[in-house]
Write an enzyme that holds these catalytic residues in place. Structure first.
Site, PDB file in Angstrom:
ATOM      1  N   LYS A 284     119.623 -67.384  56.335  1.00 34.25           N
ATOM      2  CA  LYS A 284     118.788 -66.442  57.086  1.00 34.25           C
ATOM      3  C   LYS A 284     117.380 -66.378  56.488  1.00 34.25           C
ATOM      4  CE  LYS A 284     120.152 -61.939  57.141  1.00 34.25           C
ATOM      5  NZ  LYS A 284     119.064 -60.940  57.135  1.00 34.25           N
TER       6      LYS A 284
ATOM      7  N   ARG B  64     111.595 -67.905  57.118  1.00 33.03           N
ATOM      8  CA  ARG B  64     110.393 -68.478  56.502  1.00 33.03           C
ATOM      9  C   ARG B  64     109.929 -69.742  57.220  1.00 33.03           C
ATOM     10  NH1 ARG B  64     112.822 -65.180  53.253  1.00 33.03           N
ATOM     11  NH2 ARG B  64     111.934 -64.410  51.286  1.00 33.03           N
TER      12      ARG B  64
ATOM     13  N   GLY C 250     114.767 -56.351  58.435  1.00 28.52           N
ATOM     14  CA  GLY C 250     113.721 -55.974  57.482  1.00 28.52           C
ATOM     15  C   GLY C 250     112.795 -57.140  57.190  1.00 28.52           C
TER      16      GLY C 250
ATOM     17  N   ASP D 178     122.658 -59.349  48.024  1.00 24.90           N
ATOM     18  CA  ASP D 178     123.363 -59.177  49.301  1.00 24.90           C
ATOM     19  C   ASP D 178     124.868 -59.416  49.167  1.00 24.90           C
ATOM     20  OD1 ASP D 178     120.969 -58.576  50.511  1.00 24.90           O
ATOM     21  OD2 ASP D 178     120.603 -60.612  51.214  1.00 24.90           O
TER      22      ASP D 178
ATOM     23  N   LYS E 204     119.163 -50.779  52.058  1.00 25.50           N
ATOM     24  CA  LYS E 204     119.439 -51.937  52.935  1.00 25.50           C
ATOM     25  C   LYS E 204     119.774 -51.427  54.344  1.00 25.50           C
ATOM     26  CE  LYS E 204     118.688 -55.041  49.784  1.00 25.50           C
ATOM     27  NZ  LYS E 204     117.529 -55.921  49.887  1.00 25.50           N
TER      28      LYS E 204
ATOM     29  N   ARG F 229     126.925 -56.689  56.574  1.00 18.69           N
ATOM     30  CA  ARG F 229     127.566 -57.122  55.324  1.00 18.69           C
ATOM     31  C   ARG F 229     128.681 -56.158  54.906  1.00 18.69           C
ATOM     32  NH1 ARG F 229     124.541 -61.498  54.636  1.00 18.69           N
ATOM     33  NH2 ARG F 229     122.265 -61.293  54.633  1.00 18.69           N
TER      34      ARG F 229
HETATM   35  C1  S3P Z   1     115.464 -61.230  51.759  1.00 17.99           C
HETATM   36  C2  S3P Z   1     115.283 -60.638  50.540  1.00 17.99           C
HETATM   37  C3  S3P Z   1     116.218 -59.642  49.987  1.00 17.99           C
HETATM   38  C4  S3P Z   1     117.538 -59.596  50.743  1.00 17.99           C
HETATM   39  C5  S3P Z   1     117.353 -59.659  52.211  1.00 17.99           C
HETATM   40  C6  S3P Z   1     116.606 -60.918  52.624  1.00 17.99           C
HETATM   41  C7  S3P Z   1     114.462 -62.206  52.196  1.00 17.99           C
HETATM   42  O1  S3P Z   1     115.618 -58.383  50.025  1.00 17.99           O
HETATM   43  O2  S3P Z   1     118.257 -58.438  50.389  1.00 17.99           O
HETATM   44  O3  S3P Z   1     118.612 -59.650  52.859  1.00 17.99           O
HETATM   45  O4  S3P Z   1     114.728 -62.991  53.124  1.00 17.99           O
HETATM   46  O5  S3P Z   1     113.366 -62.237  51.620  1.00 17.99           O
HETATM   47  P1  S3P Z   1     114.401 -57.982  49.066  1.00 17.99           P
HETATM   48  O6  S3P Z   1     113.150 -58.075  49.854  1.00 17.99           O
HETATM   49  O7  S3P Z   1     114.712 -56.586  48.660  1.00 17.99           O
HETATM   50  O8  S3P Z   1     114.349 -58.959  47.930  1.00 17.99           O
END
Ligand code: S3P
Length: 436
Positions: A29, A34, A99, A321, A348, A396
């Site tokens: 993911k 990215r 997020g 995660d 989260k 999750r």
């Molecule tokens: C992610 C970074 C992590 C992870 C999230 C995906 C990412 O969070 O928990 O599921 O793709 O950059 P953080 O931004 O808190 O590192």
């Protein structure tokens, strides 16, 4: 009844007597998000196969399209390029539950002079902290406003020419780091971002793979403004955070022996393998050719008698995660497991510390919730109790509790389990394949 029967949005998972076989999990993911964002900065475009099938990455593609970038999707193949973007989206950009989508959009949109857009998301995302990305961007000159002074979505962004400099992040967050890297690539000056602990570095790896200059020095990364990102094509490796459910299931369900093929083995993502090994689990890794600069391999796991461990705060970013499903492994181990320094889990998709404490307690586990983690008294591998548990709408949590259910003495009903589609829509189908 089959191993997992779907009742509208609830799923009943039956205990199973051994998981066998091999499978591939969806494309990573983080890497999929990215590849799409960097593709948007490229005239030639980035084309990847095995793009994540989850809804979160579909949210990213939808938002990039609304910004005028070109997105072509055909099955697991996705190509993203600059197209006619970026241009003002006609409607608020909807990041759904993701997020990563919301935070990376903040970085990209802030750095496009004159661009205007609004970012929002679902109820869970609207409750998650955005100040961590808004504040450092504002310190570079970003013009962002939003609810609660910009700490919560919706956010409105008016792009500007951003400055460079050095930013010290208070929270180790790969999403925030990546948002700032995107802003730095599109900004007017050299930008260095320093983290308190190293978070996942897929963005840096991808930029290096594409030949974009990135200077890494311990916990800091420096990027330079570029006119455009070169194009590229590769296959996204399998997501360790999805493989994790099968790796723990294989470890805790007696008579299991399974292989997850083609998993991303980035060092910032393999903390669960180290933790399982420290618990006494048989884990084998067979390397395959790298993809897009990322290490890839097949991971085999067999049922093992696990023992409790202590997870230290510095280990958390490499398995952040995977901690909910590690809590399931700890519940079935011999002795006590302590997981600390994981307070980020409260921010989260739901409060994951509270959700797992509730779900596992309902399944008879002696688990104590602390502010930044759990203390779990393992039961030495005895079956967990049948129960009705809640996913809290968090993919999750739903999958971690389903793994616990496989090692229970009777059915476990998981409320709101359709949320697995956020990262792993095929999860319950794959489960059926491994038990039959
Ligand atoms: C992610 C970074 C992590 C992870 C999230 C995906 C990412 O969070 O928990 O599921 O793709 O950059 P953080 O931004 O808190 O590192």
């Amino acid at each position: 009844m089959s191993c997992a029967e779907v009742l509208v949005d609830d799923v009943v998972v039956e205990p199973c007597s051994g998981l066998k076989g091999e499978l591939r999990v969806p494309g990573d993911k983080s890497i999929s998000h990215r590849a799409a964002f960097l593709g948007a900065l490229s005239d030639e475009g980035i084309r990847v196969d095995n793009f994540s099938s989850g809804e979160d990455c579909a949210s990213t593609l939808r938002c990039l399209e609304a910004l005028g970038f070109s997105v072509v999707r055909s099955g697991g193949r996705v190509s993203v390029s600059r197209g006619s973007g970026p241009s003002d989206p006609a409607e608020p950009l909807y990041a759904g539950n993701s997020g990563t989508t919301a935070r990376l959009l903040c970085g990209l949109m802030s750095a496009v002079p004159g661009l205007f857009g609004v970012i929002t998301g679902d109820g869970s995302l609207r409750g998650r902290p955005m100040g961590r990305v808004v504040e450092p961007l504002r310190s570079l000159g970003a013009r962002i406003d939003g609810r609660d002074g910009g700490r919560l979505l919706p956010l409105s962004i008016r792009g500007a020419r951003l400055s460079g400099g050095r930013l010290e992040l208070r929270v180790p967050s790969a999403q925030v780091k990546t948002a700032l890297i995107l802003a730095g690539l599109m900004g007017g000056d050299v930008l260095t971002v320093a983290e308190p602990h190293l978070s996942r570095d897929h963005t840096e790896v991808m930029l290096e793979h594409l030949g974009v200059p990135v200077r890494r020095n311990g916990l800091s990364v420096t990027v330079y403004p570029v006119d455009r990102v070169p194009g590229g094509a590769w296959e996204v490796p399998g997501d360790m955070s999805s493989a994790a459910f099968w790796l723990v299931a294989g470890a805790v369900v007696p008579r299991s022996d399974l292989v997850v093929r083609g998993v991303c083995l980035n060092r910032g993502r393999t903390g669960l393998l180290d933790a399982l090994r420290a618990m006494g689990c048989h884990v084998e890794v067979h390397p395959r050719s790298p993809q897009g600069g990322e290490a890839v391999g097949d991971v085999r796991v067999r049922h093992s008698n696990l023992r409790g461990i202590k997870v230290q705060p510095h280990q958390v970013p490499s398995m952040v995660d995977e901690l909910p499903v590690l809590a399931v492994a700890a519940s079935l181990a011999q002795g006590q497991t302590e997981i600390r320094g994981a307070g980020e889990l409260r921010h989260k998709e739901c409060d994951r510390i509270g959700a797992m404490a509730q779900g596992l307690s309902a399944m008879g586990v002696r688990i104590r919730e602390v502010e930044d983690g759990w203390v779990i008294q393992g039961n030495g591998g005895a079956p967990l109790s049948p129960a009705r548990v809640d996913s809290y709408g968090d993919h999750r949590i739903a999958m971690a509790l389903a793994v616990g259910a496989l090692a229970a003495s009777g059915p476990v009903e998981i409320r709101g389990a359709s949320c697995v589609s956020i990262s792993y829509p095929e999860f319950f189908d794959h489960l059926k394949g491994l038990v039959s």
